[in-house]
Design an enzyme around this catalytic site. Structure first.
Site, PDB file in Angstrom:
ATOM      1  N   THR A   9      49.850  76.523 -85.926  1.00 31.60           N
ATOM      2  CA  THR A   9      48.411  76.469 -86.159  1.00 31.60           C
ATOM      3  C   THR A   9      47.591  76.245 -84.895  1.00 31.60           C
ATOM      4  O   THR A   9      46.786  77.092 -84.504  1.00 31.60           O
ATOM      5  CB  THR A   9      48.084  75.388 -87.200  1.00 31.60           C
ATOM      6  OG1 THR A   9      48.763  75.703 -88.418  1.00 31.60           O
ATOM      7  CG2 THR A   9      46.581  75.328 -87.466  1.00 31.60           C
ATOM      8  N   ASP A 124      47.880  77.613 -96.398  1.00 32.96           N
ATOM      9  CA  ASP A 124      48.948  77.012 -95.592  1.00 32.96           C
ATOM     10  C   ASP A 124      49.394  75.668 -96.151  1.00 32.96           C
ATOM     11  O   ASP A 124      50.591  75.411 -96.316  1.00 32.96           O
ATOM     12  CB  ASP A 124      48.453  76.842 -94.152  1.00 32.96           C
ATOM     13  CG  ASP A 124      49.453  76.158 -93.242  1.00 32.96           C
ATOM     14  OD1 ASP A 124      50.221  76.864 -92.559  1.00 32.96           O
ATOM     15  OD2 ASP A 124      49.478  74.904 -93.209  1.00 32.96           O
ATOM     16  N   HIS A 128      53.541  74.925 -97.686  1.00 29.19           N
ATOM     17  CA  HIS A 128      54.614  74.101 -97.115  1.00 29.19           C
ATOM     18  C   HIS A 128      55.425  73.367 -98.187  1.00 29.19           C
ATOM     19  O   HIS A 128      56.656  73.467 -98.194  1.00 29.19           O
ATOM     20  CB  HIS A 128      54.039  73.122 -96.096  1.00 29.19           C
ATOM     21  CG  HIS A 128      53.668  73.773 -94.791  1.00 29.19           C
ATOM     22  ND1 HIS A 128      54.584  74.355 -93.959  1.00 29.19           N
ATOM     23  CD2 HIS A 128      52.469  73.935 -94.191  1.00 29.19           C
ATOM     24  CE1 HIS A 128      53.974  74.854 -92.897  1.00 29.19           C
ATOM     25  NE2 HIS A 128      52.684  74.608 -93.013  1.00 29.19           N
TER      26      HIS A 128
END
Length: 354
Positions: A9, A124, A128
């Site tokens: 990121t 995102d 995860h």
């Protein structure tokens, strides 16, 4: 759109903002071990490895214009210059409220912003713990769809739809990693001989005693050959196409997992997801991971644009993330400072209205 390596990121957000490869801007992970300064997490020092770096928001301010940023690294001065409007990341702020805030920057009576940069952490954040193919991620994508519509509606409500060019980007892709594909590097190294920094699939390995570097590298290389699902590099033999060679912030040893695999550091995250999100750890668990080789198709990002300067239904071939800086300068009509991207505006000509 091809991101930079590592496909993480902060790494890619800063390359978007500067047009520099990570080896040159120094943000080589979300947290790095700097051989001169120690462990660096989100901080002024992380983003100021190279004091000559001029992010796009700073270049815009230096041109006498106004920047408003809700973007990693934008809450610090560069070359002694700050954004006129800034907000630090706060995940508790609803997406729509963030849009309302930046619209106020654009419509400010005295210093309206001609450049605004925003970051949204979804999908995102959900990918995860649940994996990229989960129903939870489908729902997260839907929430991003809704905020995209809200941006458009808010621009129209403020009569800005024919004045504002909007670019939607992602910073990387995402891969599902089953729990069975975790590689425990501590099985090959004594736990007191080195420290590991970063997060899967890229771990920076720093010997406690520099004289042990050769032994550690040899042991890990042998383990990589036996395992077959990760590679080991020293600071001198990183693939040149990564443009990530930076002995101070990437060395001395780097372990990089193959796509679909990860290292033991993720086990800590799994336990956090189980405790905080009630995501049980099972033999069928699949987690979202990114950071792999930027040539891997699953790491590709996307680029979409809409506005008065952009043509309709136009498409371009794969572009590199570091070229965005020069696009921004073209749109803003400001000077481009030194960067690694192409300064050939023909890359973008297909997008623009004749």
């Amino acid at each position: 759109m091809r991101p930079v390596f590592p496909t993480k990121t902060f790494v890619n957000h800063f390359s978007i903002a500067t047009g520099l490869y990570p080896g040159n801007h120094g943000v080589l992970a979300n947290a790095v071990y700097d051989t001169e300064m120690g462990l660096l997490k989100y901080s002024y020092d992380l983003f100021h490895y190279n004091e000559s770096t001029i992010p796009i928001w700073t270049a815009n301010e230096m041109a006498g214009k106004t920047s408003g940023c809700w973007w990693p690294g934008s809450d610090y001065e560069y070359n002694g210059v700050s954004c006129m409007f800034t907000r630090s990341f706060n995940g508790s702020v609803p997406f729509e409220e963030r849009v309302d805030t930046v619209i106020k920057w654009v419509t400010h009576e005295k210093t309206p912003a001609n450049l605004v940069m925003m970051y949204f952490e979804e999908p995102d954040q959900t990918s995860h713990p649940y994996g990229p193919d989960s129903i939870q991620v489908t729902n997260a994508v839907a929430s991003v769809d809704r905020v995209t519509q809200y941006i458009e509606e808010t621009l129209m409500a403020n009569n800005l739809q024919n004045r504002v060019n909007v670019i939607f980007l992602s910073d990387h892709g995402m891969v599902g990693v089953p729990i069975s594909n975790i590689i425990d590097l501590t099985l090959f190294l004594a736990t007191d001989i080195c420290k590991m920094y970063g997060t899967s699939p890229v771990l920076q390995i720093v010997p406690n005693d520099p004289s042990d570097e050769s032994e550690i590298f040899t042991n890990l290389t042998r383990a990589a050959e036996q395992n077959g699902h990760f590679n080991v590099y020293n600071q001198y033999d990183l693939p040149a196409r990564w443009n990530a060679n930076n002995a101070r912030r990437m060395g001395p040893i780097l372990a990089v997992a193959e796509v679909g695999y990860a290292f033991q550091d993720l086990l800590i995250d799994f336990k956090i997801y189980e405790k905080n999100l009630n995501v049980p750890i099972t033999n069928q668990s699949i987690y979202g991971v990114h950071g792999y080789d930027n040539e891997e198709p699953l790491m590709n990002a996307f680029f979409m644009a809409k506005g008065p300067i952009f043509g309709k239904d136009e498409q371009i071939e794969t572009i590199d993330m570091i070229d965005l800086y020069n696009l921004f300068c073209l749109i803003l009509k400001i000077e481009c400072y030194s960067n690694d991207g192409s300064n050939n505006s023909s890359i973008w000509n297909a997008l623009f209205v004749p």
